[in-house]
Scaffold this motif. Structure first.
Motif, PDB file in Angstrom:
ATOM      1  N   ASP A 173       0.872  -1.178  -0.119  1.00 53.72           N
ATOM      2  CA  ASP A 173      -0.006  -0.033   0.046  1.00 53.72           C
ATOM      3  C   ASP A 173       0.784   1.326  -0.195  1.00 53.72           C
ATOM      4  OD1 ASP A 173      -2.177  -1.486   0.090  1.00 53.72           O
ATOM      5  OD2 ASP A 173      -2.391  -1.561   2.318  1.00 53.72           O
ATOM      6  N   ASP A 174       2.121   1.217   0.355  1.00 49.35           N
ATOM      7  CA  ASP A 174       2.666   2.643   0.528  1.00 49.35           C
ATOM      8  C   ASP A 174       3.570   2.561  -0.527  1.00 49.35           C
ATOM      9  OD1 ASP A 174       2.271   2.850   3.217  1.00 49.35           O
ATOM     10  OD2 ASP A 174       3.382   1.362   3.926  1.00 49.35           O
ATOM     11  N   ILE A 175       3.589   1.728  -1.768  1.00 48.17           N
ATOM     12  CA  ILE A 175       4.327   2.059  -2.643  1.00 48.17           C
ATOM     13  C   ILE A 175       4.146   3.274  -3.500  1.00 48.17           C
ATOM     14  CG2 ILE A 175       2.819   0.681  -4.453  1.00 48.17           C
ATOM     15  CD1 ILE A 175       6.693   0.809  -4.565  1.00 48.17           C
ATOM     16  N   GLU A 176       2.949   3.659  -3.458  1.00 51.65           N
ATOM     17  CA  GLU A 176       2.505   5.150  -4.162  1.00 51.65           C
ATOM     18  C   GLU A 176       3.413   6.238  -3.536  1.00 51.65           C
ATOM     19  OE1 GLU A 176      -1.561   5.431  -4.572  1.00 51.65           O
ATOM     20  OE2 GLU A 176      -1.936   3.640  -5.925  1.00 51.65           O
ATOM     21  N   ASN A 177       3.132   5.969  -2.218  1.00 56.97           N
ATOM     22  CA  ASN A 177       3.904   7.270  -1.372  1.00 56.97           C
ATOM     23  C   ASN A 177       5.629   7.206  -1.654  1.00 56.97           C
ATOM     24  OD1 ASN A 177       1.648   8.017  -0.337  1.00 56.97           O
ATOM     25  ND2 ASN A 177       1.694   6.452   1.426  1.00 56.97           N
ATOM     26  N   THR A 178       5.843   6.008  -1.992  1.00 57.77           N
ATOM     27  CA  THR A 178       7.443   5.950  -2.189  1.00 57.77           C
ATOM     28  C   THR A 178       7.799   6.443  -3.513  1.00 57.77           C
ATOM     29  OG1 THR A 178       7.561   3.443  -0.934  1.00 57.77           O
ATOM     30  CG2 THR A 178       9.392   4.079  -2.506  1.00 57.77           C
ATOM     31  N   VAL A 179       7.061   6.413  -4.620  1.00 57.85           N
ATOM     32  CA  VAL A 179       7.421   7.074  -5.804  1.00 57.85           C
ATOM     33  C   VAL A 179       6.859   8.278  -6.136  1.00 57.85           C
ATOM     34  CG1 VAL A 179       7.720   4.737  -6.765  1.00 57.85           C
ATOM     35  CG2 VAL A 179       5.820   5.694  -6.988  1.00 57.85           C
ATOM     36  N   SER A 180       6.061   8.859  -5.275  1.00 58.23           N
ATOM     37  CA  SER A 180       5.417  10.090  -5.546  1.00 58.23           C
ATOM     38  C   SER A 180       6.434  11.141  -5.719  1.00 58.23           C
ATOM     39  CB  SER A 180       4.543  10.402  -4.551  1.00 58.23           C
ATOM     40  OG  SER A 180       5.000  10.505  -3.340  1.00 58.23           O
ATOM     41  N   GLN A 181       7.547  11.298  -5.335  1.00 57.95           N
ATOM     42  CA  GLN A 181       8.500  12.261  -5.292  1.00 57.95           C
ATOM     43  C   GLN A 181       9.140  12.459  -6.866  1.00 57.95           C
ATOM     44  OE1 GLN A 181      11.177  11.803  -1.957  1.00 57.95           O
ATOM     45  NE2 GLN A 181       9.960  12.245  -0.512  1.00 57.95           N
ATOM     46  N   SER A 182       9.155  11.248  -7.392  1.00 57.17           N
ATOM     47  CA  SER A 182       9.523  11.241  -8.723  1.00 57.17           C
ATOM     48  C   SER A 182       9.176  12.218  -9.628  1.00 57.17           C
ATOM     49  CB  SER A 182       9.657   9.728  -9.191  1.00 57.17           C
ATOM     50  OG  SER A 182      10.126   9.838 -10.584  1.00 57.17           O
ATOM     51  N   ILE A 183       9.739  12.983 -10.604  1.00 54.03           N
ATOM     52  CA  ILE A 183       9.586  13.784 -11.546  1.00 54.03           C
ATOM     53  C   ILE A 183       8.725  13.140 -12.706  1.00 54.03           C
ATOM     54  CG2 ILE A 183      10.984  15.630 -10.624  1.00 54.03           C
ATOM     55  CD1 ILE A 183      12.561  15.146 -13.150  1.00 54.03           C
ATOM     56  N   ILE A 184       9.025  11.820 -12.763  1.00 56.45           N
ATOM     57  CA  ILE A 184       8.370  11.316 -13.753  1.00 56.45           C
ATOM     58  C   ILE A 184       7.320  10.015 -13.530  1.00 56.45           C
ATOM     59  CG2 ILE A 184      10.664  11.062 -15.057  1.00 56.45           C
ATOM     60  CD1 ILE A 184      10.928   8.218 -14.235  1.00 56.45           C
ATOM     61  N   SER A 185       6.731  10.272 -12.371  1.00 59.44           N
ATOM     62  CA  SER A 185       5.749   9.282 -11.865  1.00 59.44           C
ATOM     63  C   SER A 185       4.503   9.624 -12.416  1.00 59.44           C
ATOM     64  CB  SER A 185       5.637   9.184 -10.403  1.00 59.44           C
ATOM     65  OG  SER A 185       5.323  10.698  -9.810  1.00 59.44           O
ATOM     66  N   ASN A 186       4.241  10.388 -12.897  1.00 57.12           N
ATOM     67  CA  ASN A 186       2.835  10.894 -13.915  1.00 57.12           C
ATOM     68  C   ASN A 186       3.054  10.592 -15.231  1.00 57.12           C
ATOM     69  OD1 ASN A 186       1.775  11.583 -11.379  1.00 57.12           O
ATOM     70  ND2 ASN A 186       2.433  13.796 -11.451  1.00 57.12           N
ATOM     71  N   LEU A 187       3.997   9.987 -15.624  1.00 63.21           N
ATOM     72  CA  LEU A 187       4.146   9.653 -16.998  1.00 63.21           C
ATOM     73  C   LEU A 187       3.877   8.280 -17.298  1.00 63.21           C
ATOM     74  CD1 LEU A 187       7.587  11.615 -17.818  1.00 63.21           C
ATOM     75  CD2 LEU A 187       5.393  12.512 -18.266  1.00 63.21           C
ATOM     76  N   ALA A 188       3.386   8.201 -18.887  1.00 70.97           N
ATOM     77  CA  ALA A 188       3.321   6.845 -19.004  1.00 70.97           C
ATOM     78  C   ALA A 188       4.220   5.725 -18.769  1.00 70.97           C
ATOM     79  CB  ALA A 188       3.072   6.704 -20.613  1.00 70.97           C
ATOM     80  N   PRO A 189       3.809   4.497 -18.314  1.00 76.70           N
ATOM     81  CA  PRO A 189       4.811   3.562 -17.815  1.00 76.70           C
ATOM     82  C   PRO A 189       5.827   3.483 -19.154  1.00 76.70           C
ATOM     83  CG  PRO A 189       2.706   2.559 -17.378  1.00 76.70           C
ATOM     84  CD  PRO A 189       2.783   4.014 -18.320  1.00 76.70           C
ATOM     85  N   TRP A 190       5.709   3.216 -20.238  1.00 78.28           N
ATOM     86  CA  TRP A 190       6.819   2.904 -21.296  1.00 78.28           C
ATOM     87  C   TRP A 190       7.635   4.384 -21.207  1.00 78.28           C
ATOM     88  CZ3 TRP A 190       7.547   6.283 -25.510  1.00 78.28           C
ATOM     89  CH2 TRP A 190       6.332   7.125 -25.447  1.00 78.28           C
ATOM     90  N   LEU A 191       7.246   5.438 -21.037  1.00 76.08           N
ATOM     91  CA  LEU A 191       7.983   6.553 -21.284  1.00 76.08           C
ATOM     92  C   LEU A 191       8.650   6.758 -20.113  1.00 76.08           C
ATOM     93  CD1 LEU A 191       8.818   9.159 -22.689  1.00 76.08           C
ATOM     94  CD2 LEU A 191       6.843  10.250 -21.522  1.00 76.08           C
ATOM     95  N   GLN A 192       8.279   6.248 -18.631  1.00 77.30           N
ATOM     96  CA  GLN A 192       9.188   5.985 -17.815  1.00 77.30           C
ATOM     97  C   GLN A 192      10.542   5.155 -17.895  1.00 77.30           C
ATOM     98  OE1 GLN A 192       7.226   5.522 -13.719  1.00 77.30           O
ATOM     99  NE2 GLN A 192       5.322   6.335 -14.441  1.00 77.30           N
ATOM    100  N   VAL A 193      10.267   4.156 -18.466  1.00 78.91           N
ATOM    101  CA  VAL A 193      11.115   3.070 -18.758  1.00 78.91           C
ATOM    102  C   VAL A 193      12.471   3.696 -19.500  1.00 78.91           C
ATOM    103  CG1 VAL A 193      11.763   0.836 -19.881  1.00 78.91           C
ATOM    104  CG2 VAL A 193       9.958   1.132 -18.266  1.00 78.91           C
ATOM    105  N   LEU A 194      11.928   4.353 -20.727  1.00 81.50           N
ATOM    106  CA  LEU A 194      12.906   4.997 -21.350  1.00 81.50           C
ATOM    107  C   LEU A 194      13.744   5.860 -21.015  1.00 81.50           C
ATOM    108  CD1 LEU A 194      10.733   5.451 -24.925  1.00 81.50           C
ATOM    109  CD2 LEU A 194      12.653   3.981 -24.517  1.00 81.50           C
TER     110      LEU A 194
END
Length: 615
Positions: A173-194
């Motif tokens: 349940d805490d995984i969203e809080n963990t990555v919320s600080q990332s500037i790319i967290s709101n981008l599409a998954p494929w774009l995050q990977v790239l």
């Protein structure tokens, strides 16, 4: 601010008092820091508590620096050459240990699956600090047990990166809080990977085309503090880049270290970062010791002791089985299993990280921290038991046992040459022509760059710095040759090497007799005066030009050097008394000339007698 300074004073005072005592008792410095933390922690003296969190946040950066240094030591070519042993033994050890520990936690203790995974991976790692210290102190580094231990430890150090990367995915349940600080967290998954792949690839390219040229430019300023600041900026900058795209800062530090592992600045970077890493890690381990929950341990002593025994037994069995698989002799296998069966300092890092993400309950985290600390504490005593009682029954350790497991480290060269100017390059070419391996240090970044392009293994750095000498593995070399043009620098290097590496033979360049006196004062007998040897060589050629036979002139030249060296030793004791010095000098010059004239007369008489026989 006042609270921060007070907490810093308490941390540092505890370290200064406890670590030397631990070292005197033959224990690891890591244990010294942990014990210091236990003493000043909230459960004994209560000198630190929640107010110490500011210092701990600062100290946690030491973990990032440690991973940068691990990456710096990991030359890709060396790793690829040793891949079968590092990946083979290391991977089997981590997987088997984690699987057995997971089974015990999940099926016997009934812990949650995610908790069991996190804790089992944590406890599968061993203590690099304790193992390498024991291997060095017992002179076991070149045994099959020592080389296998190094291989497994190297894999474990690398394995920390994917373990830290996967821990957040256990947070549910805490995984969203963990990555919320990332500037790319709101981008599409494929774009995050790239973006992530591009960032990692960008670090690799920047290491060669941006970072190394920038370090060369900084090195031209010849300001040590500026180069140190650049090294810190490199670690902080890359770590921050990884953080803002949602990855672990430790991963960025590790990658940047790997990228620069083949750089000519490798040893200098290691020397600059090591003191900061050591201090910050020390503060981190003090914080770990302070967090050990003694009331909990005292309430559950049987569980804690049983956990320690189970952990060390499981790892011992796995390690011993691996040793059998790799055909180790019984004595070497016992050493390998006993020295590696504890949990390690990275366990504290992973437990702290997992606790922050609420993966591991606080009670279990406190229990496992106590288990790790106790296992590390017991390792030297278990090794002593093995050394005194088991090994005499099964055979003798063979320090020079031949094995093709892991070849000697390419950086552990016989000779270290400091200074690669005209003098040093001449010495090195002669040694290289006779198949002598060398590590060459020089403080001229442009010269280093040119020489590396020519194929020489030269490293940038100031050889008067102890950290650099340690990074260049001076403790494993046989000979240190000081070839720097500045006699004061050579004297300083000789003093540092003689004090810190007493078994390392020193040969040093001197300009004249005055320099020689200074070397004699600190106990260096192997000094080589430029003015003496050059002048004698010219004198020999002059005698030859005037009709003397080449062999006779050369013989007289060598005798002159022998007598003059003896005179220098005598004069060094009297140079502070001007009258006694000049009286001795006049007597020695007259005596030396008389001896040389007598030698020449006797030698010419023998030559004449031989010529008459030939006729």
């Amino acid at each position: 601010m006042d609270d921060f300074l007070l907490q810093a004073v308490i941390y540092l005072s505890a370290a200064v008092l406890c670590v030397p005592i631990a070292k005197r008792l033959g224990l690891s410095s890591v244990l010294g820091y942990i014990i210091a933390g236990m003493i000043i922690g909230p459960y004994i003296l209560g000198l630190i508590g929640q107010k110490g969190k500011d210092v701990m946040h600062f100290a946690e950066f030491g973990v990032v620096m440690m991973l940068f240094l691990i990456g710096l030591e990991l030359e890709p070519k060396k790793f690829w050459r040793l891949r079968r042993f590092i990946v083979g033994m290391g991977l089997f050890q981590v997987i088997l240990s984690s699987a057995l520990l997971f089974a015990g936690m999940y099926y016997v203790l009934g812990w949650d699956m995610n908790v069991s995974i996190a804790v089992s991976l944590t406890l599968s790692l061993s203590s690099t600090a304790i193992v390498l210290q024991i291997l060095g102190e017992k002179n076991l580094s070149n045994t099959t047990a020592g080389r296998s231990s190094f291989a497994v430890l190297l894999f474990q150090d690398i394995a920390v990166i994917p373990i830290l990367a996967m821990i957040p995915f256990l947070a549910a349940d805490d995984i969203e809080n963990t990555v919320s600080q990332s500037i790319i967290s709101n981008l599409a998954p494929w774009l995050q990977v790239l973006i992530v792949i591009g960032a990692i690839g960008g670090i690799a390219l920047a290491g060669k085309f941006v970072i190394s040229p920038a370090l060369r430019w900084v090195a031209k300023a010849r300001l040590q503090e500026l180069f140190t600041a650049s090294a810190l900026l490199l670690v902080v900058g890359v770590s921050y880049l990884m953080q803002i795209i949602g990855l672990s800062p430790a991963l960025g530090a590790f990658l940047s270290g790997v990228v620069l592992a083949n750089s000519e600045f490798r040893h200098e970077l290691e020397g600059d970062i090591a003191p900061f890493k050591g201090l910050l890690l020390g503060l981190f381990f003090i914080g770990v010791g302070a967090s050990v929950n003694f009331p909990l341990v005292l309430d559950q002593p049987l569980f804690i002791l049983a956990s320690v025994a189970s952990l060390m037994l499981v790892k011992f069995i796995v390690l011993f089985a691996l040793g059998k698989l790799y055909s180790k002799s019984l004595d070497q296998n016992l050493i390998f299993a006993f020295i590696m069966c504890q949990a390690g300092e990275f366990g504290f890092v992973i437990l702290s990280f997992a606790s922050q993400l609420n993966i591991i309950p606080l009670e279990i985290s406190d229990q496992m921290m106590a288990v790790i600390a106790l296992s590390m504490f017991l390792t030297p005593f278990l090794f002593l038991f093995n050394d005194m009682f088991l090994l005499p029954q099964v055979g003798t350790k063979t320090a020079n046992e031949e094995s093709a497991e892991i070849p000697d480290d390419i950086d552990d060269n016989e000779v270290i040459i400091a200074g690669f100017g005209h003098f040093g390059s001449t010495v090195s070419r002669l040694l290289h022509a006779n198949n002598i391996s060398m590590t060459i240090l020089d403080h001229d970044s442009e010269r280093v760059d040119i020489l590396r392009k020519m194929g020489y293994k030269v490293f940038y750095g100031d050889a008067t710095r102890l950290e650099l000498l340690k990074a260049a593995h001076a403790s494993k070399a046989k000979l240190f040759i000081a070839c720097v043009d500045n006699p004061e620098v050579n004297l300083k290097m000789a003093e540092i090497v003689r004090k810190n590496f007493p078994n390392l033979k020193i040969m040093v360049r001197a300009r004249n007799r005055i320099d020689a006196y200074n070397f004699i004062d600190i106990g260096i007998d192997n000094y080589y005066r430029e003015t003496l040897y050059t002048a004698v060589h010219l004198g020999v050629d002059a005698l030859t030009s005037l009709g003397m036979r080449r062999y006779t002139a050369t013989r007289q030249g060598y005798k002159f050097i022998k007598y003059d060296t003896h005179t220098t030793q005598k004069l060094s004791k009297k140079r502070h008394d001007q009258k006694a010095y000049f009286d001795t000098l006049r007597n020695e010059i007259n005596m030396q000339e008389d001896i040389l004239k007598t030698d020449l007369y006797v030698f010419k008489s023998s030559e004449k007698w031989v010529d008459e026989l030939d006729e």
